[in-house]
Design an enzyme around this catalytic site. Structure first.
Site, mmCIF file in Angstrom:
data_model
loop_
_atom_site.group_PDB
_atom_site.id
_atom_site.type_symbol
_atom_site.label_atom_id
_atom_site.label_comp_id
_atom_site.label_asym_id
_atom_site.label_seq_id
_atom_site.Cartn_x
_atom_site.Cartn_y
_atom_site.Cartn_z
ATOM 1 N N SER A 29 7.876 3.687 -4.782
ATOM 2 C CA SER A 29 7.297 2.840 -5.306
ATOM 3 C C SER A 29 7.975 1.148 -5.186
ATOM 4 O O SER A 29 9.280 1.382 -4.821
ATOM 5 C CB SER A 29 7.525 2.933 -6.831
ATOM 6 O OG SER A 29 6.686 1.924 -7.653
ATOM 7 N N GLY A 30 7.567 0.189 -4.445
ATOM 8 C CA GLY A 30 8.756 -1.036 -3.962
ATOM 9 C C GLY A 30 9.426 -1.085 -3.445
ATOM 10 O O GLY A 30 10.218 -2.099 -4.311
ATOM 11 N N HIS A 46 -3.814 -2.593 1.223
ATOM 12 C CA HIS A 46 -4.747 -4.225 0.355
ATOM 13 C C HIS A 46 -4.408 -5.192 2.062
ATOM 14 O O HIS A 46 -4.327 -6.014 2.047
ATOM 15 C CB HIS A 46 -3.540 -4.660 -0.411
ATOM 16 C CG HIS A 46 -2.840 -3.859 -1.286
ATOM 17 N ND1 HIS A 46 -1.877 -3.888 -1.800
ATOM 18 C CD2 HIS A 46 -3.629 -2.791 -2.009
ATOM 19 C CE1 HIS A 46 -1.872 -2.462 -1.896
ATOM 20 N NE2 HIS A 46 -2.660 -1.862 -2.880
ATOM 21 N N GLY A 94 1.100 -1.016 -0.654
ATOM 22 C CA GLY A 94 -0.211 -0.107 -0.163
ATOM 23 C C GLY A 94 0.818 1.455 -0.104
ATOM 24 O O GLY A 94 2.141 1.071 -0.561
ATOM 25 N N HIS A 102 -8.673 -4.750 -4.369
ATOM 26 C CA HIS A 102 -7.513 -4.038 -4.466
ATOM 27 C C HIS A 102 -7.516 -3.447 -3.409
ATOM 28 O O HIS A 102 -6.961 -4.365 -2.561
ATOM 29 C CB HIS A 102 -7.453 -3.022 -5.452
ATOM 30 C CG HIS A 102 -6.410 -2.347 -5.037
ATOM 31 N ND1 HIS A 102 -6.407 -1.546 -6.785
ATOM 32 C CD2 HIS A 102 -5.759 -1.363 -4.255
ATOM 33 C CE1 HIS A 102 -4.813 -0.959 -6.049
ATOM 34 N NE2 HIS A 102 -4.688 -1.400 -5.211
ATOM 35 N N SER A 119 4.999 5.916 -5.434
ATOM 36 C CA SER A 119 4.468 4.856 -5.864
ATOM 37 C C SER A 119 3.242 4.845 -7.061
ATOM 38 O O SER A 119 2.995 6.283 -7.288
ATOM 39 C CB SER A 119 3.136 4.840 -4.192
ATOM 40 O OG SER A 119 2.331 4.367 -4.586
ATOM 41 N N GLU A 141 0.667 4.804 -7.191
ATOM 42 C CA GLU A 141 -0.790 5.100 -7.019
ATOM 43 C C GLU A 141 -0.850 6.881 -6.624
ATOM 44 O O GLU A 141 -1.825 7.109 -5.909
ATOM 45 C CB GLU A 141 -1.532 4.339 -5.959
ATOM 46 C CG GLU A 141 -1.754 3.014 -6.524
ATOM 47 C CD GLU A 141 -2.473 1.877 -5.614
ATOM 48 O OE1 GLU A 141 -1.574 2.339 -4.603
ATOM 49 O OE2 GLU A 141 -2.717 0.963 -5.931
HETATM 50 ZN ZN LIG Z 1 -2.878 0.068 -3.734
#
Ligand SMILES: [Zn+2]
Length: 218
Positions: free
Chosen positions: A47-48, A99, A31, A160, A76, A78
């Protein structure tokens, strides 16, 4: 940009990401978390990445309008969802997207959680709607989340996860925990005949209390 304000936002995002990790609410994918710096910028998790190996200054500063960012780490994917919520909700200064397992369970069934827990109604503003299914990290996902969050501090996202927002990031984090707890209670209550909804007059009372407490417009 106000450098001190940006630094404070990065620190807050980093701390909340670690709090979320230590709360046990996240498993598998992480998330993402953000805080508004001002009308133009937000700080968001990269991100990640494994947050425990990061430092506060690696929280990415992103332009809310253009989504351009500074530094070597990508924000991210998102980020667009966070940016669009900040644009549409001037009352919001912090956003948490997870999530988490129970929220995701209800989100896969695409069931709106009726107003069944007092803290749910007080903190989230009523039922927990489900944002329409869309591809992650798209404007469509942002629009679906904004619609589901109308008059609310939290929503599920179909197949999601969940998203919460509030006047501060600390409050948005509490809202994300209330979503997860409410989802768990809702699932459990279905096994013993289903929950009984809180009467509308009490929801109105809680909503008034909420608005006054947080100074929001009625
Ligand atoms: Zn997500």
């Amino acid at each position: 940009m106000d450098k001190e304000k940006a630094k404070a936002a990065q620190q807050e995002v980093y701390k909340t990401a670690l709090d979320m990790y230590h709360s046990g609410m996240v498993s598998g994918t992480w998330g993402n978390i953000s805080a508004r710096i001002n009308e133009e910028y937000m700080a968001i998790t990269p991100s990640g990445m494994n947050y425990e190996r990061l430092s506060p200054d690696q929280m990415v500063i992103v332009n809310i309008d253009s989504l351009s960012y500074e530094g070597p780490l990508k924000p991210s994917i998102e980020a667009i969802v966070h940016a669009e919520i900040y644009k549409n909700r001037p009352d919001v200064n912090g956003i948490v997207h997870t999530h988490s397992t129970y929220a995701l369970t209800v989100a896969t069934a695409r069931k709106e959680i009726p107003p069944v827990c007092e803290d749910q109604v007080q903190i989230l503003g009523g039922s927990i709607r489900v944002a329409d299914y869309t591809m992650p990290g798209t404007k469509e996902m942002a629009d679906a989340c904004i619609k589901a969050l109308d008059g609310r501090q939290g929503a599920l996202i179909a197949n999601h996860g969940a998203i919460s927002c509030d006047v501060t990031l600390a409050k948005a984090f509490v809202a994300s925990q209330i979503i997860e707890k409410t989802a768990m209670v809702y699932i459990n209550s279905m096994a013993i005949g289903g929950p009984v909804e809180i009467p509308q007059k009490d929801i109105d009372f809680f909503s008034d209390f909420f608005r006054n407490k947080y100074g929001q417009k009625s």
